[in-house]
Motif scaffolding. Structure first.
Motif, PDB file in Angstrom:
ATOM      1  N   LEU A 245       0.837  -1.195   0.000  1.00  0.00           N
ATOM      2  CA  LEU A 245       0.000   0.000   0.000  1.00  0.00           C
ATOM      3  C   LEU A 245       0.876   1.250   0.000  1.00  0.00           C
ATOM      4  CD1 LEU A 245      -2.827   1.219   0.154  1.00  0.00           C
ATOM      5  CD2 LEU A 245      -2.662   1.079   2.639  1.00  0.00           C
ATOM      6  N   ASP A 246       1.952   1.217   0.784  1.00  0.00           N
ATOM      7  CA  ASP A 246       2.877   2.355   0.825  1.00  0.00           C
ATOM      8  C   ASP A 246       3.494   2.594  -0.551  1.00  0.00           C
ATOM      9  OD1 ASP A 246       4.054   4.408   2.331  1.00  0.00           O
ATOM     10  OD2 ASP A 246       5.915   3.244   2.511  1.00  0.00           O
ATOM     11  N   LEU A 247       3.931   1.523  -1.230  1.00  0.00           N
ATOM     12  CA  LEU A 247       4.476   1.667  -2.584  1.00  0.00           C
ATOM     13  C   LEU A 247       3.442   2.227  -3.555  1.00  0.00           C
ATOM     14  CD1 LEU A 247       6.544  -1.619  -3.053  1.00  0.00           C
ATOM     15  CD2 LEU A 247       7.418   0.725  -3.107  1.00  0.00           C
ATOM     16  N   TRP A 248       2.232   1.739  -3.474  1.00  0.00           N
ATOM     17  CA  TRP A 248       1.182   2.200  -4.379  1.00  0.00           C
ATOM     18  C   TRP A 248       0.888   3.683  -4.150  1.00  0.00           C
ATOM     19  CZ3 TRP A 248      -3.931   3.882  -3.639  1.00  0.00           C
ATOM     20  CH2 TRP A 248      -4.706   3.942  -4.797  1.00  0.00           C
ATOM     21  N   LEU A 249       0.863   4.130  -2.887  1.00  0.00           N
ATOM     22  CA  LEU A 249       0.579   5.520  -2.579  1.00  0.00           C
ATOM     23  C   LEU A 249       1.706   6.438  -3.057  1.00  0.00           C
ATOM     24  CD1 LEU A 249      -1.001   5.248   0.987  1.00  0.00           C
ATOM     25  CD2 LEU A 249      -2.161   5.892  -1.127  1.00  0.00           C
ATOM     26  N   ARG A 250       2.943   5.943  -3.031  1.00  0.00           N
ATOM     27  CA  ARG A 250       4.072   6.762  -3.513  1.00  0.00           C
ATOM     28  C   ARG A 250       4.023   6.950  -5.019  1.00  0.00           C
ATOM     29  NH1 ARG A 250       9.033   4.277   0.071  1.00  0.00           N
ATOM     30  NH2 ARG A 250       8.189   4.948   2.061  1.00  0.00           N
ATOM     31  N   ARG A 251       3.477   5.974  -5.730  1.00  0.00           N
ATOM     32  CA  ARG A 251       3.369   6.079  -7.187  1.00  0.00           C
ATOM     33  C   ARG A 251       2.305   7.073  -7.612  1.00  0.00           C
ATOM     34  NH1 ARG A 251       3.556  -0.289  -8.721  1.00  0.00           N
ATOM     35  NH2 ARG A 251       5.662  -0.654  -7.993  1.00  0.00           N
ATOM     36  N   CYS A 252       1.295   7.281  -6.773  1.00  0.00           N
ATOM     37  CA  CYS A 252       0.181   8.160  -7.130  1.00  0.00           C
ATOM     38  C   CYS A 252       0.540   9.612  -7.033  1.00  0.00           C
ATOM     39  CB  CYS A 252      -1.025   7.882  -6.242  1.00  0.00           C
ATOM     40  SG  CYS A 252      -1.734   6.285  -6.564  1.00  0.00           S
TER      41      CYS A 252
END
Length: 161
Positions: free
Chosen positions: A154-161
């Motif tokens: 989830l942390d990785l996905w939020l950084r991509r956004c």
């Protein structure tokens, strides 16, 4: 007509019917119910008990060892759930006017076989135990790993956004 009946009715004694096994009398547990909300095993809830009927329920529960009662959820139409959690009072303070501040921990799920309003005004139920799989330490470790993995993704996905 008598010929018809004589020919089709069996002669002699009726065949023996197999006897049913004797009924096992299982002890029926009665539990006082606090209609409030749905709970899950191991969940903690702090409650302020001010209604006279529930004060009597808590007072009776505190006389037992361990002090337990059921917390059951209901729909907006006042239809109670058929499964509830039996909760143990782990902390309780009585105020001078008879109210209670309690902390409860849900210990196990049980099923309501039948229920009624008791003489003290709160609901009482005859209950059956549910055979739930108890979560052990290995399950808790697996769950912690899954949560950590999900948190990282989830942390990785939020950084991509």
């Amino acid at each position: 007509m008598s010929f018809f009946f004589r020919k089709r009715t069996p002669r002699g004694p009726p065949p023996e019917t197999p006897r049913a096994a004797p009924l096992e009398h299982k002890p029926v547990a009665r539990v006082g119910l606090f209609v409030l909300d749905h709970m899950l095993p191991r969940q903690r809830m702090k409650i302020h008990v001010f209604e006279p009927r529930y004060r009597r329920l808590v007072k009776r529960s505190l006389e037992r060892d361990p002090p337990t009662f059921g917390i059951v959820g209901a729909t907006p139409d006042n239809v109670m759930a058929s499964v509830f959690c039996e909760c143990e009072i782990v902390e309780c303070t009585e105020t001078p006017d008879g109210r209670y501040f309690c902390e409860c921990v849900a210990r196990r799920r049980r099923r309501i076989a039948r229920d009624w309003v008791g003489d003290d005004g709160f609901r009482v139920a005859c209950v059956e135990d549910l055979d739930d799989d108890a979560a052990g330490d290995a399950d808790a470790e697996d769950a912690a790993r899954l949560v950590a993995d999900l948190d990282g993704r989830l942390d990785l996905w939020l950084r991509r956004c």
